[in-house]
Write a protein that holds these residues in place. Sequence first.
Motif, mmCIF file in Angstrom:
data_model
loop_
_atom_site.group_PDB
_atom_site.id
_atom_site.type_symbol
_atom_site.label_atom_id
_atom_site.label_comp_id
_atom_site.label_asym_id
_atom_site.label_seq_id
_atom_site.Cartn_x
_atom_site.Cartn_y
_atom_site.Cartn_z
ATOM 1 N N ASP A 1 19.614 33.712 -24.185
ATOM 2 C CA ASP A 1 18.584 34.532 -23.552
ATOM 3 C C ASP A 1 17.298 34.574 -24.370
ATOM 4 N N ILE A 2 17.414 34.686 -25.679
ATOM 5 C CA ILE A 2 16.216 34.814 -26.514
ATOM 6 C C ILE A 2 15.350 33.569 -26.364
ATOM 7 N N VAL A 3 15.974 32.401 -26.385
ATOM 8 C CA VAL A 3 15.218 31.159 -26.221
ATOM 9 C C VAL A 3 14.541 31.132 -24.858
ATOM 10 N N ARG A 4 15.244 31.562 -23.840
ATOM 11 C CA ARG A 4 14.673 31.541 -22.497
ATOM 12 C C ARG A 4 13.486 32.492 -22.396
ATOM 13 N N TYR A 5 13.593 33.659 -22.986
ATOM 14 C CA TYR A 5 12.490 34.603 -22.920
ATOM 15 C C TYR A 5 11.280 34.083 -23.691
ATOM 16 N N LEU A 6 11.522 33.398 -24.794
ATOM 17 C CA LEU A 6 10.404 32.815 -25.530
ATOM 18 C C LEU A 6 9.705 31.741 -24.702
ATOM 19 N N ASP A 7 10.478 31.008 -23.902
ATOM 20 C CA ASP A 7 9.907 29.966 -23.053
ATOM 21 C C ASP A 7 9.279 30.543 -21.782
ATOM 22 N N ARG A 8 9.432 31.828 -21.579
ATOM 23 C CA ARG A 8 8.920 32.522 -20.403
ATOM 24 C C ARG A 8 9.351 31.830 -19.112
ATOM 25 N N PRO A 9 10.656 31.694 -18.891
ATOM 26 C CA PRO A 9 11.127 31.063 -17.663
ATOM 27 C C PRO A 9 10.958 31.997 -16.478
ATOM 28 N N GLU B 1 25.210 21.870 -8.040
ATOM 29 C CA GLU B 1 25.606 21.622 -9.425
ATOM 30 C C GLU B 1 24.886 20.443 -10.055
ATOM 31 N N ARG B 2 24.480 19.467 -9.245
ATOM 32 C CA ARG B 2 23.858 18.265 -9.799
ATOM 33 C C ARG B 2 22.390 18.142 -9.415
ATOM 34 N N ASP B 3 22.097 18.155 -8.098
ATOM 35 C CA ASP B 3 20.733 17.866 -7.652
ATOM 36 C C ASP B 3 19.755 18.978 -7.983
ATOM 37 N N LEU B 4 20.177 20.220 -7.850
ATOM 38 C CA LEU B 4 19.294 21.335 -8.183
ATOM 39 C C LEU B 4 18.900 21.288 -9.648
ATOM 40 N N MET B 5 19.869 20.992 -10.504
ATOM 41 C CA MET B 5 19.573 20.897 -11.932
ATOM 42 C C MET B 5 18.700 19.684 -12.240
ATOM 43 N N LYS B 6 18.970 18.572 -11.550
ATOM 44 C CA LYS B 6 18.232 17.337 -11.816
ATOM 45 C C LYS B 6 16.769 17.446 -11.418
ATOM 46 N N HIS B 7 16.480 18.227 -10.373
ATOM 47 C CA HIS B 7 15.118 18.280 -9.846
ATOM 48 C C HIS B 7 14.396 19.573 -10.217
ATOM 49 N N THR B 8 14.686 20.082 -11.415
ATOM 50 C CA THR B 8 13.903 21.164 -12.008
ATOM 51 C C THR B 8 13.558 20.771 -13.437
ATOM 52 N N ILE B 9 12.359 21.109 -13.853
ATOM 53 C CA ILE B 9 11.956 20.833 -15.232
ATOM 54 C C ILE B 9 12.428 21.955 -16.145
ATOM 55 N N ILE B 10 12.199 23.207 -15.726
ATOM 56 C CA ILE B 10 12.739 24.358 -16.456
ATOM 57 C C ILE B 10 14.165 24.561 -15.959
ATOM 58 N N HIS C 1 10.988 18.762 -7.527
ATOM 59 C CA HIS C 1 11.223 19.129 -6.134
ATOM 60 C C HIS C 1 11.345 20.642 -5.933
ATOM 61 N N TYR C 2 12.092 21.309 -6.803
ATOM 62 C CA TYR C 2 12.269 22.757 -6.654
ATOM 63 C C TYR C 2 11.167 23.460 -7.447
ATOM 64 N N ALA C 3 9.962 23.302 -6.948
ATOM 65 C CA ALA C 3 8.777 23.772 -7.658
ATOM 66 C C ALA C 3 8.773 25.283 -7.836
ATOM 67 N N GLN C 4 9.447 26.021 -6.935
ATOM 68 C CA GLN C 4 9.477 27.483 -7.054
ATOM 69 C C GLN C 4 10.216 27.918 -8.316
ATOM 70 N N GLU C 5 11.102 27.083 -8.821
ATOM 71 C CA GLU C 5 11.808 27.395 -10.067
ATOM 72 C C GLU C 5 11.027 26.928 -11.288
ATOM 73 N N ASP C 6 10.134 25.963 -11.109
ATOM 74 C CA ASP C 6 9.336 25.455 -12.223
ATOM 75 C C ASP C 6 8.017 26.209 -12.395
ATOM 76 N N ARG C 7 7.316 26.467 -11.291
ATOM 77 C CA ARG C 7 5.968 27.048 -11.372
ATOM 78 C C ARG C 7 5.753 28.125 -10.315
ATOM 79 N N PRO C 8 6.572 29.176 -10.295
ATOM 80 C CA PRO C 8 6.393 30.208 -9.265
ATOM 81 C C PRO C 8 5.076 30.953 -9.383
#
Length: 330
Positions: free
Chosen positions: A15-23, A199-208, A302-309
């Motif tokens: 969690d700490i790493v994620r908060y630092l990255d501001r996901p 499990e595969r495609d959602l993870m593959k098509h997100t940068i964060i 592809h899942y831009a809402q998870e990368d740049r909301p």
Amino acid sequence: MSRQFKQHDDLEPNDIVRYLDRPPSHAFPYRHETLEVEGQEMANVDAGSKNAEHTVVFVHGAPESSYIWRNVMPYVERQARVIAPDHIGHGLSDKPKMTSGIEPFYRFFEGLLDKLELDNIVLVTQDWGSVIGPLYGANHPEKVVGVALIEALVMPNYPVTDPEAAERAPTMAIAMKHYREWRSDEAESGNYEQNWFVERDLMKHTIIKPSQRIMNAFRDPFRDPTHLDPVIAWPREVGLGGDRPFPDQAMRKINVWLTGNDDLRVLDLFGSPGAVSTHLEVAWRAKHIIHHESAYIGFATHYAQEDRPDHIGHAVAAWFRRHFASNRHA
């Protein structure tokens, strides 16, 4: 009837790493209401300014739900009524046995919007939502005044009339590999036994890369393997050389609506590297759509809402304020 979205709030070691990255936040600060459409309960978020002149309808794709819009919707809530449906078979909506293509999903979406009796609709769409939402606009042009496109299955590449040429095109090669793979026998076991899309495609098509809390929100609607029919049906619906009549005809109708409507406002959002819709497609549409605007949202696939909301939210809110908001300073 009200339905509660399950919240995954377990503490994670990273969690700490994620908060630092501001996901993007995993929290879903909304409740779902349900409406009966064709004997099935469809869940939707109904938020924002209920008495506003315009309604912004957020239309998700596969294998998503309204959850994917959680960090975008707040940007327009002060300016408009906000509706975010869960397509039938997705999210908290009922999950009848549905093995056919995209047509019944559109029919349920249309039925929901008709029951809500909306006018002055602004659509915000992504993935197959860019077919289901704009098809409603093409069928009801008097009701829809604007559409925002993210990773959209529209012109110049859709419908796919020449699969071989598409496979040679630099911006379509990866997408074509995806469509071919989902038509294979291996995809059957990959879908029903391993839930490939989540499990595969959602993870593959997100940068964060999504946290497990976020992944669990996408997993929850499909914990029961019998509910995975829509997940395999949707990627198989992209027509290859005319073998999917309904989506092909829908895409053609949408393309005519987008290019031939003097009153329609269109916002084209694109990231880098993108997946379905890159800056090349956006540049092409800019030449052919009358009231076309574009916005670059940064690094996203592809899942831009998870990368740049936040970038999406700012762009949509500014565009909405310029063209639709009664209070342009809200």
